[in-house]
Write a protein that holds these residues in place. Structure first.
Motif, PDB file in Angstrom:
ATOM      1  N   ARG A  56      26.198   8.007  10.949  1.00  0.00           N
ATOM      2  CA  ARG A  56      27.276   8.230   9.991  1.00  0.00           C
ATOM      3  C   ARG A  56      28.617   8.348  10.709  1.00  0.00           C
ATOM      4  N   ARG A  94      29.907   5.148  11.412  1.00  0.00           N
ATOM      5  CA  ARG A  94      29.943   4.355  10.183  1.00  0.00           C
ATOM      6  C   ARG A  94      28.920   3.227  10.190  1.00  0.00           C
ATOM      7  N   PHE A 138      26.127   2.615   8.454  1.00  0.00           N
ATOM      8  CA  PHE A 138      25.410   3.112   7.291  1.00  0.00           C
ATOM      9  C   PHE A 138      23.994   2.559   7.203  1.00  0.00           C
ATOM     10  N   ALA A 142      21.916   4.789   9.382  1.00  0.00           N
ATOM     11  CA  ALA A 142      21.789   6.109   8.752  1.00  0.00           C
ATOM     12  C   ALA A 142      20.777   6.054   7.617  1.00  0.00           C
ATOM     13  N   ARG A 143      20.849   5.012   6.799  1.00  0.00           N
ATOM     14  CA  ARG A 143      19.903   4.886   5.685  1.00  0.00           C
ATOM     15  C   ARG A 143      18.472   4.779   6.193  1.00  0.00           C
ATOM     16  N   ASP A 194      24.194  14.059   2.304  1.00  0.00           N
ATOM     17  CA  ASP A 194      24.676  13.048   3.255  1.00  0.00           C
ATOM     18  C   ASP A 194      24.120  11.663   2.922  1.00  0.00           C
ATOM     19  N   VAL A 202      26.189   8.297   2.197  1.00  0.00           N
ATOM     20  CA  VAL A 202      25.942   7.052   2.937  1.00  0.00           C
ATOM     21  C   VAL A 202      25.736   5.882   1.982  1.00  0.00           C
TER      22      VAL A 202
END
Length: 230
Positions: A103, A106, A108, A111-112, A131, A135
């Protein structure tokens, strides 16, 4: 103006489990055509208790959510929150760290991927759900409608006073023009953080804007102030 629903209430695992069982029974009875108006009203109130606003709205129209009453969930539906194990395992702690690092840069997609693994492990926390919502919204045109909204409710189900989740909920309600509901959420957030919070002035501006849009007399604010904090 759109009225807000009842506040999300913290529940113990035992209470949540019994409520889920009751909801499942109601869904099955109504899906079989054996329910009455009182059953639909009870189902809507049960969904509201569990923080499932969209499902409650459907129930008040005498419709079941996709997959309800059949023992199946709709394809692609966002998972609802389950009470996580505590404390987090070492693997989950590592995934949370990976998601946070992704995150920060950036990324994403990365992060996902980390959050998907946490969901599969049933080790999501209120922090993680909030969070995750952020995201998904950030990678989907900054809109909180749809899947992010479910994740926000998951966070609030685990912690009704979670600051980021309340901020996102208020922002979602602003985005969907539920201004009266947004006013309530901003007020809840302000109460949680206190007047000395770093973001107190921004929260107050967001609150004033939604009060104005809901028909109040509060002054306007600069465009975009009701967006989630980065």
């Amino acid at each position: 103006a759109v009225s807000s629903g009842p506040p999300v209430t913290a529940t113990s695992g035992k209470t949540a489990s019994s409520m889920d069982s009751a909801v499942t029974g109601l869904e099955k009875r109504l899906a079989a055509g054996n329910g009455n108006d009182g059953d639909w009203d009870l189902l809507a109130k049960s969904y509201e208790f569990l923080g499932r606003a969209d499902a409650a709205a459907l129930a008040r129209q005498k419709h079941l959510p996709p997959g309800a009453g059949t023992g199946q969930t709709a394809a692609g539906a966002a998972p609802t929150a389950a009470l996580p194990a505590a404390p987090l395992s070492a693997a989950a702690t590592q995934l949370v760290a990976e998601a946070g690092a992704a995150r920060a840069r950036r990324d994403f997609s990365a992060a996902r991927a980390a959050y998907v693994k946490l969901v599969a492990r049933n080790e999501m926390t209120a922090d993680s759900w909030a969070d995750y919502a952020d995201v998904v919204a950030s990678s989907s045109g900054n809109s909180l409608v749809g899947v992010p909204a479910t994740y926000i409710q998951n966070a609030l189900r685990l912690d009704p006073q979670h600051a980021k989740a309340l901020w996102l909920q208020a922002s979602l309600q602003h985005e969907t023009r539920q201004y009266a509901a947004a006013v309530v959420s901003w007020q809840r957030l302000a109460a949680v953080l206190g007047s000395g919070a770093e973001d107190a002035r921004l929260i107050a501006a967001n609150l004033a804007e939604d009060q104005r849009l809901a028909g109040g007399a509060a002054p306007s604010m600069a465009p975009g102030a009701a967006s989630p904090a980065p």
